[in-house]
Write a protein that holds these residues in place. Structure first.
Motif, mmCIF file in Angstrom:
data_model
loop_
_atom_site.group_PDB
_atom_site.id
_atom_site.type_symbol
_atom_site.label_atom_id
_atom_site.label_comp_id
_atom_site.label_asym_id
_atom_site.label_seq_id
_atom_site.Cartn_x
_atom_site.Cartn_y
_atom_site.Cartn_z
ATOM 1 N N GLN A 1 36.656 35.874 33.732
ATOM 2 C CA GLN A 1 37.199 36.314 32.447
ATOM 3 C C GLN A 1 38.427 35.490 32.050
ATOM 4 O O GLN A 1 38.591 35.136 30.883
ATOM 5 C CB GLN A 1 37.566 37.801 32.522
ATOM 6 C CG GLN A 1 36.355 38.720 32.491
ATOM 7 C CD GLN A 1 36.741 40.186 32.656
ATOM 8 O OE1 GLN A 1 37.493 40.539 33.564
ATOM 9 N NE2 GLN A 1 36.223 41.033 31.799
ATOM 10 N N PRO B 1 47.743 37.615 40.131
ATOM 11 C CA PRO B 1 48.187 38.745 39.316
ATOM 12 C C PRO B 1 49.709 38.829 39.183
ATOM 13 O O PRO B 1 50.220 39.451 38.269
ATOM 14 C CB PRO B 1 47.650 39.961 40.079
ATOM 15 C CG PRO B 1 46.512 39.432 40.867
ATOM 16 C CD PRO B 1 46.871 38.042 41.229
ATOM 17 N N LEU B 2 50.429 38.217 40.110
ATOM 18 C CA LEU B 2 51.884 38.281 40.022
ATOM 19 C C LEU B 2 52.459 37.160 39.171
ATOM 20 O O LEU B 2 53.663 36.961 39.087
ATOM 21 C CB LEU B 2 52.499 38.218 41.430
ATOM 22 C CG LEU B 2 52.157 39.415 42.308
ATOM 23 C CD1 LEU B 2 52.726 39.234 43.693
ATOM 24 C CD2 LEU B 2 52.677 40.700 41.688
ATOM 25 N N ARG C 1 50.335 35.218 30.229
ATOM 26 C CA ARG C 1 49.380 36.152 29.637
ATOM 27 C C ARG C 1 48.166 36.344 30.559
ATOM 28 O O ARG C 1 47.692 37.456 30.778
ATOM 29 C CB ARG C 1 48.923 35.605 28.285
ATOM 30 C CG ARG C 1 48.063 36.549 27.506
ATOM 31 C CD ARG C 1 47.411 35.859 26.348
ATOM 32 N NE ARG C 1 48.359 35.102 25.549
ATOM 33 C CZ ARG C 1 48.112 33.906 25.067
ATOM 34 N NH1 ARG C 1 46.976 33.302 25.307
ATOM 35 N NH2 ARG C 1 48.998 33.282 24.328
ATOM 36 N N THR D 1 48.989 38.523 33.462
ATOM 37 C CA THR D 1 48.962 39.937 33.087
ATOM 38 C C THR D 1 47.529 40.454 33.057
ATOM 39 O O THR D 1 47.224 41.542 33.557
ATOM 40 C CB THR D 1 49.631 40.139 31.711
ATOM 41 O OG1 THR D 1 50.956 39.634 31.785
ATOM 42 C CG2 THR D 1 49.665 41.594 31.311
ATOM 43 N N LEU D 2 46.645 39.643 32.491
ATOM 44 C CA LEU D 2 45.247 40.052 32.446
ATOM 45 C C LEU D 2 44.684 40.195 33.859
ATOM 46 O O LEU D 2 43.940 41.135 34.153
ATOM 47 C CB LEU D 2 44.418 39.019 31.658
ATOM 48 C CG LEU D 2 44.675 38.966 30.155
ATOM 49 C CD1 LEU D 2 43.912 37.825 29.517
ATOM 50 C CD2 LEU D 2 44.280 40.277 29.495
ATOM 51 N N ARG D 3 45.058 39.265 34.745
ATOM 52 C CA ARG D 3 44.596 39.342 36.132
ATOM 53 C C ARG D 3 45.116 40.623 36.795
ATOM 54 O O ARG D 3 44.407 41.281 37.529
ATOM 55 C CB ARG D 3 45.073 38.119 36.937
ATOM 56 C CG ARG D 3 44.463 36.818 36.530
ATOM 57 C CD ARG D 3 43.075 36.605 37.137
ATOM 58 N NE ARG D 3 43.145 36.315 38.539
ATOM 59 C CZ ARG D 3 42.439 36.946 39.476
ATOM 60 N NH1 ARG D 3 41.619 37.907 39.135
ATOM 61 N NH2 ARG D 3 42.543 36.612 40.733
ATOM 62 N N LEU D 4 46.366 40.945 36.515
ATOM 63 C CA LEU D 4 46.975 42.135 37.105
ATOM 64 C C LEU D 4 46.196 43.384 36.732
ATOM 65 O O LEU D 4 45.993 44.279 37.549
ATOM 66 C CB LEU D 4 48.425 42.243 36.628
ATOM 67 C CG LEU D 4 49.269 43.331 37.248
ATOM 68 C CD1 LEU D 4 49.371 43.140 38.743
ATOM 69 C CD2 LEU D 4 50.662 43.317 36.640
ATOM 70 N N PHE D 5 45.747 43.432 35.493
ATOM 71 C CA PHE D 5 45.064 44.634 35.043
ATOM 72 C C PHE D 5 43.558 44.556 35.256
ATOM 73 O O PHE D 5 42.795 45.304 34.669
ATOM 74 C CB PHE D 5 45.416 44.924 33.584
ATOM 75 C CG PHE D 5 46.849 45.345 33.451
ATOM 76 C CD1 PHE D 5 47.253 46.602 33.846
ATOM 77 C CD2 PHE D 5 47.795 44.447 33.002
ATOM 78 C CE1 PHE D 5 48.579 46.969 33.773
ATOM 79 C CE2 PHE D 5 49.127 44.811 32.924
ATOM 80 C CZ PHE D 5 49.520 46.075 33.317
ATOM 81 N N GLY D 6 43.148 43.586 36.062
ATOM 82 C CA GLY D 6 41.753 43.592 36.504
ATOM 83 C C GLY D 6 40.835 42.573 35.870
ATOM 84 O O GLY D 6 39.615 42.685 36.014
ATOM 85 N N ALA D 7 41.382 41.566 35.175
ATOM 86 C CA ALA D 7 40.504 40.517 34.651
ATOM 87 C C ALA D 7 40.051 39.634 35.813
ATOM 88 O O ALA D 7 40.862 39.245 36.644
ATOM 89 C CB ALA D 7 41.238 39.676 33.611
ATOM 90 N N SER D 8 38.768 39.352 35.845
ATOM 91 C CA SER D 8 38.250 38.508 36.919
ATOM 92 C C SER D 8 38.599 37.046 36.633
ATOM 93 O O SER D 8 39.022 36.700 35.534
ATOM 94 C CB SER D 8 36.734 38.663 37.016
ATOM 95 O OG SER D 8 36.139 38.180 35.834
ATOM 96 N N ARG D 9 38.400 36.201 37.646
ATOM 97 C CA ARG D 9 38.648 34.770 37.433
ATOM 98 C C ARG D 9 37.774 34.238 36.310
ATOM 99 O O ARG D 9 38.186 33.395 35.524
ATOM 100 C CB ARG D 9 38.343 33.991 38.709
ATOM 101 C CG ARG D 9 39.396 34.152 39.766
ATOM 102 C CD ARG D 9 39.151 33.189 40.886
ATOM 103 N NE ARG D 9 40.079 33.452 41.974
ATOM 104 C CZ ARG D 9 40.265 32.645 42.996
ATOM 105 N NH1 ARG D 9 39.596 31.528 43.084
ATOM 106 N NH2 ARG D 9 41.121 32.936 43.938
#
Lengths: 424, 209
Positions: A244, A323-324, A231, A234-242
């Motif tokens: 966040q 992100p992957l 999860r 996925t959040l990282r992929l869509f632009g969540a920062s470390r």
């Protein structure tokens, strides 16, 4: 981000809820045990406040005594009665805890449980021991160990012959002389009684509980780690920062732990009436005694929540979620010098504390030993991954079957996982 | 492994990157999208290098200027469809109310009206992919990256999905679609073939800088 994390937690579905439920149960049980230990300490403190005056300290030189005390143990129907003879009392001085005033010569004050016995036991078997047939009054809770304690406070004039030849009873409180002149009843008692030994043991129990609680919190971070990693990736992929992602992980773990901590404290609170029935030092407990003070309960809650947050941050510090969805280690898992230094420090503290027990004041013996135990467990948790890694290496080299090879590889890959459960 | 791989995507254009499995097309997409860092070479967006940006700035780039569609949607099963679409906005700090309102506007044009509160598990494969497309477009990105967007769909649904994706990507910015499916590639404006990590121009206006 916190709101989103809570939404993800709430909507996690059956599997997520099962995992969270298991973790919460473990943390709640650990917190309840912690609360029991804290409740015991609270109870022992409360008891000492109420009955410390019965192990009297002699009035300092130059101080006018308010009375002389003789504390002894009597028995009736296999039950112990604590009898305190207050000799030559000063009528204008404040009385002992639980009594509205100083007991005067010829008066008898009894605990509610003894009052009940006086009504039910034949007079020649009990009431005849006292100077009056009917008690002057009943001792309040403020002067009792617990609700079923048998206590008699007898006022006597100076030179009462009973004092010099006590019958059927043993003098328990005074080592220097049978009668102790006291300057008041608000002073702490002296001597290492049974209650004090229990208190010291409680300190050790508290120290022993810290690691299981921490271990359960660590397990909470690992139990749902796979799904959480997916999860978070996925959040990282869509632009969540470390930051966040960290907030999301900490929120998830801490909310479950905090809820479980509340549940654990509430469980102790609800079970307090049953716990209070356990007899210690001749009496059961007042229910309020075995419940930790609100401030203490709040502190326990805060500690569990902070440990959970620390556990989540620690877990994320060791890995980077890309992100992957690849969880890669931030640092190699080698034997770092700091671990060895920590191990040496932990063992040194344990040895020092063990030696200090011999010379430590009696009221902090348990605390000193508890700190030593904590240091030793800390050392074990530091050296654990190194030992597991070593074992994993041996197992991998010598493996003759697929399961053994897999087990060895897993130990090598994640030596912290199994070792983290040792201290717990 | 990529070597001598290069392409330019113009605003309002969609480009397909085709190649066999293991040819490096997904790696190329990840490099262009700031997910992976190339060891050598440059990635430019509107004339500015993005391959040497800090991890934090590349994250912000993915959040604010890029949109993504993957083969299996990568929807969060814990969230309702509309919340999944709103995710990039929520991560960008838009309030939940506004993010959900903006996300909901995409459901009707994509034929998803009435499915806003469904969980991903309650959607068909095609519906899931359309939700993923809405999520990719909700923040009006400069570039939409799609990696095998129809790989898990039947041909009819796949055709509809790619038509939607390319049409909307052209309107919001540009699109880069990685696929091994010739029909999907045909829906794009031009095609770049990649083989053993090397790109070769193909299609209408193939260009490799």
């Amino acid at each position: 981000m916190i709101a989103l994390s809570l939404r993800l937690l709430r909507a996690g579905g059956r599997n997520a809820w099962s995992a969270a439920g298991l973790v919460a149960t473990g943390v709640a049980v650990a917190t309840a045990l912690l609360a029991f230990a804290l409740g015991a300490l609270h109870g022992l403190d409360a008891r000492e406040q109420r009955v410390g005056w019965r192990t009297p300290a002699a009035a300092p030189p130059g101080t006018a005594p308010v009375a002389q005390l003789l504390v002894r143990t009597d028995h009736v129907t296999d039950r112990a009665i604590q009898q305190i003879d207050v000799v030559d009392p000063r009528p204008d001085a404040a009385g002992p805890p639980g009594l509205p005033r100083m007991p005067l010569p010829g008066e008898l004050w009894v605990s509610p449980a003894l009052a009940e016995l006086l009504r039910t036991v034949p007079a020649d078997a009990l009431a005849a021991r006292y100077p009056v047939d009917v008690p002057t009054g009943v001792i309040g809770d403020a002067g009792l160990l617990g609700p079923d304690e048998l206590v008699a406070v007898v006022g006597r004039p100076a030179g009462d012959p009973v004092l010099t030849a006590p019958e059927r009873s043993e003098v328990v409180a005074s080592a220097r002389s049978e009668v102790v002149a006291v300057a008041g009843f608000d002073r702490p008692g002296e001597g290492l009684g049974l209650a004090e030994i229990y208190r010291q043991l409680t300190y050790v129990a508290l120290a022993l509980l810290v690691f299981p609680v921490a271990s359960l919190l660590g397990a909470s971070a690992r139990l749902s780690a796979a799904r959480r990693t997916e999860r978070l990736a996925t959040l990282r992929l869509f632009g969540a920062s470390r930051r966040q992602v960290t907030v999301a992980a900490v929120t998830e773990v801490t909310v479950v732990a905090a809820a479980a901590a509340v549940l654990g404290i509430a469980t102790e609170w609800l079970l307090a009436p049953a716990i209070a029935q356990i007899s210690l030092a001749g009496s059961t407990w007042f229910v309020a005694d075995v419940r930790p003070a609100p401030v203490t309960a709040l502190a326990a809650f805060a500690c569990v929540a902070l440990l959970a947050a620390g556990s989540a941050v620690g877990g994320l510090r060791r890995v980077v979620i890309t992100p992957l969805g690849v969880v890669r280690r931030d640092r190699p898992q080698g034997a770092r010098l700091v671990r060895l230094l920590g191990l040496a420090a932990g063992v040194a503290v344990f040895v020092i504390m063990s030696q200090s027990i011999q010379i430590a004041p009696s009221d902090i013996v348990g605390l000193v030993f508890g700190i030593g135990v904590l240091a030793l467990f800390g050392a074990i948790s530091l050296i654990g991954p190194l030992v597991v890694r070593l074992l994993g290496g041996v197992l991998t080299r010598r493996a003759r079957s697929a399961p053994a090879l897999l087990a060895g590889r897993r130990l090598l890959d994640d030596p912290r996982g199994p070792s983290g459960r040792w201290p717990g | 492994m990529l070597a001598e791989a290069g392409l330019t995507v113009h605003r309002g254009e969609t480009v397909a990157v085709t190649g066999s499995s293991g040819s490096g097309k997904s790696t190329l997409l990840h490099c262009l999208a700031g997910i992976l860092m190339p060891d050598e070479g440059q990635v430019l967006l509107d004339g500015e290098r993005i391959d040497d940006l800090s991890e934090e700035r590349r994250t912000a780039l993915r959040r604010n200027r890029f949109g993504f569609v993957f083969q299996f949607g990568q929807l969060l099963p814990e969230l309702a469809a509309v919340e999944n679409v709103a995710l990039p906005l929520l991560l960008a700090g838009v309030s939940r109310r506004e993010a959900v309102a903006r996300a909901a506007q995409w459901f009707d044009p994509l034929g998803l009206a009435g499915l806003e509160q469904r969980r991903p598990g309650q959607l068909s494969g095609g519906q899931e992919q359309r939700v993923a497309i809405a999520r990719a477009l909700v923040a009006r990105p400069a570039v939409v990256f799609a990696d095998e967007p129809t790989g898990a769909l039947d041909s009819v649904t796949g055709g509809q999905t790619v038509a939607l994706l390319t049409g909307l990507a052209r309107r919001t910015g540009a699109g880069l679609v990685v696929t091994h499916d010739a029909e999907v590639a045909a829906a794009c404006d031009r095609t770049i073939a990649i083989r053993d990590g090397r790109t070769a121009a193909a299609g209408l206006t193939g260009a490799a800088p």
